[in-house]
Design an enzyme around this catalytic site. Structure first.
Site, PDB file in Angstrom:
ATOM      1  CB  SER A 142      -0.856  -0.016   1.272  1.00 14.79           C
ATOM      2  OG  SER A 142      -1.414   1.249   1.515  1.00 14.79           O
ATOM      3  CE1 TYR A 166      -3.855  -1.806   5.446  1.00 21.10           C
ATOM      4  CE2 TYR A 166      -3.303   0.412   4.710  1.00 21.10           C
ATOM      5  CZ  TYR A 166      -3.658  -0.888   4.426  1.00 21.10           C
ATOM      6  OH  TYR A 166      -3.795  -1.288   3.113  1.00 21.10           O
ATOM      7  CE  LYS A 170      -1.615  -4.054   3.560  1.00 20.91           C
ATOM      8  NZ  LYS A 170      -1.975  -5.252   2.828  1.00 20.91           N
TER       9      LYS A 170
HETATM   10  N1  NAD Z   1      -8.749  -0.907  -1.375  1.00 23.20           N
HETATM   11  C1  NAD Z   1      -7.688  -0.098  -1.452  1.00 23.20           C
HETATM   12  O1  NAD Z   1      -7.787   1.080  -1.862  1.00 23.20           O
HETATM   13  C2  NAD Z   1      -6.308  -0.598  -1.068  1.00 23.20           C
HETATM   14  C3  NAD Z   1      -5.205   0.297  -1.171  1.00 23.20           C
HETATM   15  C4  NAD Z   1      -3.942  -0.178  -0.815  1.00 23.20           C
HETATM   16  C5  NAD Z   1      -3.766  -1.488  -0.406  1.00 23.20           C
HETATM   17  N2  NAD Z   1      -4.836  -2.316  -0.291  1.00 23.20           N
HETATM   18  C6  NAD Z   1      -4.621  -3.698   0.161  1.00 23.20           C
HETATM   19  O2  NAD Z   1      -5.183  -4.588  -0.780  1.00 23.20           O
HETATM   20  C7  NAD Z   1      -5.689  -5.748  -0.129  1.00 23.20           C
HETATM   21  C8  NAD Z   1      -7.123  -5.969  -0.549  1.00 23.20           C
HETATM   22  O3  NAD Z   1      -7.886  -4.807  -0.228  1.00 23.20           O
HETATM   23  P1  NAD Z   1      -9.473  -4.806  -0.411  1.00 23.20           P
HETATM   24  O4  NAD Z   1      -9.897  -3.389  -0.517  1.00 23.20           O
HETATM   25  O5  NAD Z   1      -9.844  -5.773  -1.473  1.00 23.20           O
HETATM   26  O6  NAD Z   1      -9.907  -5.341   1.033  1.00 23.20           O
HETATM   27  P2  NAD Z   1     -11.101  -6.327   1.427  1.00 23.20           P
HETATM   28  O7  NAD Z   1     -11.353  -6.125   2.875  1.00 23.20           O
HETATM   29  O8  NAD Z   1     -12.242  -6.169   0.489  1.00 23.20           O
HETATM   30  O9  NAD Z   1     -10.440  -7.765   1.197  1.00 23.20           O
HETATM   31  C9  NAD Z   1      -9.646  -8.407   2.158  1.00 23.20           C
HETATM   32  C10 NAD Z   1     -10.074  -9.870   2.204  1.00 23.20           C
HETATM   33  O10 NAD Z   1      -9.260 -10.533   3.179  1.00 23.20           O
HETATM   34  C11 NAD Z   1     -10.097 -11.372   3.945  1.00 23.20           C
HETATM   35  N3  NAD Z   1      -9.488 -11.562   5.263  1.00 23.20           N
HETATM   36  C12 NAD Z   1      -9.278 -10.639   6.238  1.00 23.20           C
HETATM   37  N4  NAD Z   1      -8.734 -11.206   7.313  1.00 23.20           N
HETATM   38  C13 NAD Z   1      -8.567 -12.522   7.023  1.00 23.20           C
HETATM   39  C14 NAD Z   1      -8.052 -13.626   7.738  1.00 23.20           C
HETATM   40  N5  NAD Z   1      -7.610 -13.508   9.000  1.00 23.20           N
HETATM   41  N6  NAD Z   1      -8.020 -14.838   7.132  1.00 23.20           N
HETATM   42  C15 NAD Z   1      -8.497 -14.993   5.864  1.00 23.20           C
HETATM   43  N7  NAD Z   1      -8.998 -13.979   5.141  1.00 23.20           N
HETATM   44  C16 NAD Z   1      -9.039 -12.749   5.713  1.00 23.20           C
HETATM   45  C17 NAD Z   1     -11.422 -10.618   4.040  1.00 23.20           C
HETATM   46  O11 NAD Z   1     -12.513 -11.473   4.377  1.00 23.20           O
HETATM   47  C18 NAD Z   1     -11.534 -10.050   2.639  1.00 23.20           C
HETATM   48  O12 NAD Z   1     -12.179 -10.949   1.761  1.00 23.20           O
HETATM   49  C19 NAD Z   1      -5.488  -5.518   1.363  1.00 23.20           C
HETATM   50  O13 NAD Z   1      -4.325  -6.181   1.759  1.00 23.20           O
HETATM   51  C20 NAD Z   1      -5.317  -4.014   1.462  1.00 23.20           C
HETATM   52  O14 NAD Z   1      -4.527  -3.664   2.570  1.00 23.20           O
HETATM   53  C21 NAD Z   1      -6.103  -1.900  -0.624  1.00 23.20           C
END
Ligand code: NAD
Length: 355
Positions: A142, A166, A170
């Protein structure tokens, strides 16, 4: 079967999978956190690109509805025995790791939970990979690893100074992954996403976080009358219109980057880190204007103070991903990004998908 036709349409109509090699054997890719916003679309793209995705998710935040027809293992990444079991059951070629707790504000209230899930989960995953001799990983990092940027646009060489738990999780995860490379030859690509946004018009999945903290879905929910008292945090940032500027990168472009990263690792050992953003920023006021125009709805906004630790500008320099991976964001117009999200909400009736 609806699921197959959807996948085929994604591939055929969007031309995003034009490098599919139908001759190759379908490699099994474990998609950890594949029921979430970015992971679910990547799962669809993997299948369209001749991989066999298997999703591991605990459904704490993800949605089964996004994965109709896919093989899913319901497991928690913080449980080492469940994670190990998946690697003994399937002959996994590579892992794409999305699973994390992702809300910055929540990470300040519950830091230990964030370290346990994000860092602890990654340690379990790496241990299981080492045990099973699986040596390829694409990791969702991120822009939060940079903290308050000193210079923009932000390149991968920018100082790493996360300002919340957070972001620190990362950064720690990247460091642990890099140590695994040194110790047992892991190949890896960390993709530092900026602000993910939008939806693929042909896929059944979209952005539905609970609680939703991201700007675009909140604006669209307000436009649909599902949310009121929407707050605009910060109107006196040192930017042209006083509101914060962010780099919105379309989820379809992110999902495609994971396929490219997997292929990159087939030819390149070692580890690489790439920023994924479009290299262009839009202010909160510009995004509000876009949401009003796309939806044709006039909704109210309440102006509020700047949130502590909210940088004025977060803007990616994505040139490394463009040059080394050959990745190019296809969505660079904010109206197009907002419209794609709006279409998905309209199609799904603004109702939460099944957990
Ligand atoms: N959405 C954004 O703008 C953004 C920006 C930068 C980085 N990210 C990173 O990208 C990744 C995905 O983001 P997203 O927006 O799709 O998030 P999201 O919350 O929609 O997806 C995360 C998934 O991980 C699963 N999860 C969480 N804890 C878990 C555990 N203990 N065991 C198994 N599964 C688990 C959740 O159920 C979910 O399906 C994350 O790592 C996030 O930090 C997202």
């Amino acid at each position: 079967m609806l699921f197959w036709s959807t996948r085929q349409r994604i591939c055929r109509l969007s031309k995003r999978c034009s490098t599919v090699n139908d001759q190759q054997e379908r490699k099994i890719i474990l998609v950890v956190g594949g029921a979430g916003y970015i992971g679910s679309l990547t799962t669809h793209y993997l299948a369209s690109s001749n991989y066999q995705p298997i999703v591991l998710d605990n459904f704490s935040k993800g949605h089964r509805e996004f994965l109709d027809g896919f093989e899913v293992v319901e497991a928690d990444v913080t449980d080492p025995s469940s994670v190990n079991e998946v690697f003994t059951r399937y002959k996994i070629d590579a892992v794409v790791h999305f699973a994390a707790l992702t809300e910055v504000g929540n990470s300040m209230r519950h830091p230990v939970e964030y370290y346990r899930t994000n860092v602890g989960g990654t340690i379990n995953l790496l241990q299981a990979m080492e045990n099973a001799r699986v040596r390829k990983l694409v990791f969702s990092s991120s822009a939060a690893v940079y903290g308050n940027p000193v210079t923009v646009p932000i390149s991968e060489k920018h100082a790493l100074a996360p300002i919340n738990p957070y972001g620190r999780t990362k950064l720690m995860m990247e460091q642990i992954i890099a140590d695994a490379e040194q110790a047992w030859g892991l190949s890896w690509v960390a993709l530092r996403y900026f602000n993910a946004a939008g939806a693929d018009p042909l896929a059944p999945c979209g952005e539905w976080h609970d609680p939703e903290t991201h700007l675009i879905p909140n604006l669209l929910l307000a436009a649909a009358g599902k949310k009121d008292n929407l707050q605009l945090f910060g109107t006196d940032h040192p930017t042209d219109d006083g509101t914060a500027v962010r780099d919105y990168v379309h989820v379809a472009d992110l999902a495609r980057a994971h396929i490219i990263a997997l292929r990159h690792m087939d030819a390149n050992a070692g580890g690489r880190i790439f920023n994924l953003g479009i290299g262009r920023g839009f202010s909160v006021r510009e995004v509000i204007r876009s949401a009003k125009e796309v939806t044709g709805s006039e909704f109210g906004i309440v102006e509020a103070d700047i949130r502590k630790g909210d940088p004025a500008v977060l803007l990616a320099d994505p040139s490394a991903a463009m040059e080394e991976l050959g990745w190019r964001p296809e969505y660079t117009d904010i109206d197009e990004i907002v419209r794609s999200a709006w279409d998905w909400y309209m199609k799904n009736g603004f109702e939460p998908p099944s957990p």
